[in-house]
Design a protein around this motif. Structure first.
Motif, PDB file in Angstrom:
ATOM      1  N   LEU A   6       1.001  -1.264   0.145  1.00 31.51           N
ATOM      2  CA  LEU A   6      -0.112   0.060  -0.072  1.00 31.51           C
ATOM      3  C   LEU A   6       0.857   1.150   0.037  1.00 31.51           C
ATOM      4  O   LEU A   6       1.815   1.351   0.508  1.00 31.51           O
ATOM      5  CB  LEU A   6      -1.000  -0.010   1.411  1.00 31.51           C
ATOM      6  N   HIS A   7       0.770   2.165  -0.634  1.00 33.29           N
ATOM      7  CA  HIS A   7       1.467   3.311  -1.067  1.00 33.29           C
ATOM      8  C   HIS A   7       1.285   4.357   0.491  1.00 33.29           C
ATOM      9  O   HIS A   7       0.106   4.304   0.816  1.00 33.29           O
ATOM     10  CB  HIS A   7       0.947   4.145  -2.277  1.00 33.29           C
ATOM     11  N   PRO A   8       2.238   5.051   0.887  1.00 28.50           N
ATOM     12  CA  PRO A   8       3.573   4.997   0.307  1.00 28.50           C
ATOM     13  C   PRO A   8       4.694   4.046   1.267  1.00 28.50           C
ATOM     14  O   PRO A   8       5.465   4.037   0.812  1.00 28.50           O
ATOM     15  CB  PRO A   8       3.903   6.426   0.594  1.00 28.50           C
ATOM     16  N   SER A   9       4.207   3.439   2.239  1.00 28.76           N
ATOM     17  CA  SER A   9       5.070   2.416   3.161  1.00 28.76           C
ATOM     18  C   SER A   9       4.371   0.984   3.182  1.00 28.76           C
ATOM     19  O   SER A   9       3.139   1.148   3.492  1.00 28.76           O
ATOM     20  CB  SER A   9       5.123   3.202   4.320  1.00 28.76           C
ATOM     21  N   ILE A  10       5.260  -0.001   3.279  1.00 26.36           N
ATOM     22  CA  ILE A  10       4.451  -1.237   3.353  1.00 26.36           C
ATOM     23  C   ILE A  10       4.686  -1.610   4.898  1.00 26.36           C
ATOM     24  O   ILE A  10       4.366  -2.614   5.263  1.00 26.36           O
ATOM     25  CB  ILE A  10       5.425  -2.373   2.587  1.00 26.36           C
ATOM     26  N   ASP A  11       5.140  -0.921   5.624  1.00 27.71           N
ATOM     27  CA  ASP A  11       5.176  -1.304   7.161  1.00 27.71           C
ATOM     28  C   ASP A  11       3.793  -1.422   7.623  1.00 27.71           C
ATOM     29  O   ASP A  11       2.782  -0.561   7.360  1.00 27.71           O
ATOM     30  CB  ASP A  11       6.160  -0.191   7.889  1.00 27.71           C
ATOM     31  N   GLY A  12       3.554  -2.539   8.212  1.00 28.26           N
ATOM     32  CA  GLY A  12       2.131  -2.642   9.043  1.00 28.26           C
ATOM     33  C   GLY A  12       1.341  -3.449   7.982  1.00 28.26           C
ATOM     34  O   GLY A  12       0.165  -3.417   8.467  1.00 28.26           O
ATOM     35  N   ASN A  13       1.564  -3.397   7.006  1.00 26.06           N
ATOM     36  CA  ASN A  13       0.637  -4.123   5.614  1.00 26.06           C
ATOM     37  C   ASN A  13       0.437  -5.606   6.050  1.00 26.06           C
ATOM     38  O   ASN A  13       1.469  -6.073   6.405  1.00 26.06           O
ATOM     39  CB  ASN A  13       0.947  -3.577   4.479  1.00 26.06           C
ATOM     40  N   PRO A  14      -0.693  -6.242   5.525  1.00 22.45           N
ATOM     41  CA  PRO A  14      -0.672  -7.508   5.241  1.00 22.45           C
ATOM     42  C   PRO A  14       0.508  -8.378   4.786  1.00 22.45           C
ATOM     43  O   PRO A  14       1.036  -7.877   4.025  1.00 22.45           O
ATOM     44  CB  PRO A  14      -1.909  -7.858   4.675  1.00 22.45           C
ATOM     45  N   ARG A  15       0.961  -9.388   5.466  1.00 18.54           N
ATOM     46  CA  ARG A  15       1.860 -10.447   4.916  1.00 18.54           C
ATOM     47  C   ARG A  15       1.713 -11.843   5.135  1.00 18.54           C
ATOM     48  O   ARG A  15       0.671 -12.057   5.850  1.00 18.54           O
ATOM     49  CB  ARG A  15       3.203  -9.939   6.063  1.00 18.54           C
ATOM     50  N   THR A  16       2.246 -12.646   4.288  1.00 16.47           N
ATOM     51  CA  THR A  16       2.032 -13.894   4.284  1.00 16.47           C
ATOM     52  C   THR A  16       3.432 -14.607   3.707  1.00 16.47           C
ATOM     53  O   THR A  16       4.356 -13.782   3.401  1.00 16.47           O
ATOM     54  CB  THR A  16       0.697 -14.440   3.566  1.00 16.47           C
ATOM     55  N   ASN A  17       3.590 -15.901   4.009  1.00 13.92           N
ATOM     56  CA  ASN A  17       4.905 -16.514   3.324  1.00 13.92           C
ATOM     57  C   ASN A  17       4.469 -17.506   2.194  1.00 13.92           C
ATOM     58  O   ASN A  17       3.540 -18.092   2.539  1.00 13.92           O
ATOM     59  CB  ASN A  17       5.725 -17.217   4.730  1.00 13.92           C
ATOM     60  N   LEU A  18       5.491 -18.058   1.572  1.00 19.40           N
ATOM     61  CA  LEU A  18       5.103 -19.011   0.652  1.00 19.40           C
ATOM     62  C   LEU A  18       5.317 -20.353   1.159  1.00 19.40           C
ATOM     63  O   LEU A  18       6.074 -20.439   2.092  1.00 19.40           O
ATOM     64  CB  LEU A  18       6.483 -18.990  -0.441  1.00 19.40           C
ATOM     65  N   THR A  19       4.464 -21.146   0.917  1.00 16.94           N
ATOM     66  CA  THR A  19       4.434 -22.627   1.645  1.00 16.94           C
ATOM     67  C   THR A  19       5.250 -23.606   0.549  1.00 16.94           C
ATOM     68  O   THR A  19       5.391 -24.756   0.776  1.00 16.94           O
ATOM     69  CB  THR A  19       2.887 -23.194   1.767  1.00 16.94           C
ATOM     70  N   ALA A  20       5.733 -23.086  -0.497  1.00 18.69           N
ATOM     71  CA  ALA A  20       6.433 -23.854  -1.794  1.00 18.69           C
ATOM     72  C   ALA A  20       7.343 -22.948  -2.310  1.00 18.69           C
ATOM     73  O   ALA A  20       7.077 -21.582  -2.462  1.00 18.69           O
ATOM     74  CB  ALA A  20       5.578 -24.643  -2.513  1.00 18.69           C
ATOM     75  N   LYS A  21       8.251 -23.389  -2.874  1.00 19.54           N
ATOM     76  CA  LYS A  21       9.365 -22.489  -3.604  1.00 19.54           C
ATOM     77  C   LYS A  21       8.410 -21.881  -4.909  1.00 19.54           C
ATOM     78  O   LYS A  21       7.826 -22.719  -5.483  1.00 19.54           O
ATOM     79  CB  LYS A  21      10.559 -23.283  -4.148  1.00 19.54           C
ATOM     80  N   ALA A  22       8.941 -20.709  -5.369  1.00 23.44           N
ATOM     81  CA  ALA A  22       8.215 -20.202  -6.432  1.00 23.44           C
ATOM     82  C   ALA A  22       9.303 -20.045  -7.431  1.00 23.44           C
ATOM     83  O   ALA A  22      10.366 -19.285  -7.156  1.00 23.44           O
ATOM     84  CB  ALA A  22       7.506 -18.843  -6.032  1.00 23.44           C
ATOM     85  N   ALA A  23       9.430 -20.707  -8.417  1.00 23.20           N
ATOM     86  CA  ALA A  23      10.407 -20.555  -9.484  1.00 23.20           C
ATOM     87  C   ALA A  23      10.357 -19.369 -10.565  1.00 23.20           C
ATOM     88  O   ALA A  23       9.336 -18.931 -10.735  1.00 23.20           O
ATOM     89  CB  ALA A  23      10.518 -21.838 -10.273  1.00 23.20           C
ATOM     90  N   SER A  24      11.353 -19.047 -10.864  1.00 26.52           N
ATOM     91  CA  SER A  24      11.545 -17.933 -12.064  1.00 26.52           C
ATOM     92  C   SER A  24      10.670 -18.515 -13.010  1.00 26.52           C
ATOM     93  O   SER A  24      10.789 -19.446 -13.360  1.00 26.52           O
ATOM     94  CB  SER A  24      12.838 -17.508 -12.223  1.00 26.52           C
ATOM     95  N   GLY A  25       9.635 -17.325 -13.762  1.00 27.03           N
ATOM     96  CA  GLY A  25       8.939 -18.039 -14.782  1.00 27.03           C
ATOM     97  C   GLY A  25       7.697 -18.426 -14.407  1.00 27.03           C
ATOM     98  O   GLY A  25       6.819 -18.754 -15.372  1.00 27.03           O
ATOM     99  N   GLN A  26       7.302 -18.555 -13.267  1.00 24.97           N
ATOM    100  CA  GLN A  26       6.036 -19.076 -12.936  1.00 24.97           C
ATOM    101  C   GLN A  26       5.159 -17.661 -12.462  1.00 24.97           C
ATOM    102  O   GLN A  26       5.530 -16.873 -11.790  1.00 24.97           O
ATOM    103  CB  GLN A  26       6.040 -20.302 -11.920  1.00 24.97           C
TER     104      GLN A  26
END
Length: 80
Positions: A6-26
């Motif tokens: 969200l503009h202008p700062s990303i501090d405090g915005n929703p976060r999550t993590n990948l549960t699997a590797k995300a390869a380049s090209g996908q």
């Protein structure tokens, strides 16, 4: 790590993590929790301010899968 940018700062915005590797090209990211994200949001993939982090636009979400409008340029490991 994936952060809803969200503009202008990303501090405090929703976060999550990948549960699997995300390869380049996908465009599909499987995450722990996609409920705070919506189509047309812009997200940071990777750790903010790191060289391989990317900003992409979400085009759709189905369950815990986020589909980006463009393929990833870099590979991102699980739990980022």
């Amino acid at each position: 790590m994936i952060v809803k940018a969200l503009h202008p700062s990303i501090d405090g915005n929703p976060r999550t993590n990948l549960t699997a590797k995300a390869a380049s090209g996908q465009a599909d990211l499987v995450v722990q929790n996609a409920s705070d994200f919506s189509a047309h949001d812009h997200v940071v993939i990777g750790n903010p301010a790191e060289e391989l982090s990317e900003i992409k636009k979400i085009i759709s979400i189905s369950g815990k899968t986020i589909t980006l409008g463009a393929n990833l340029d870099n590979t991102h490991p699980e739990n980022t």
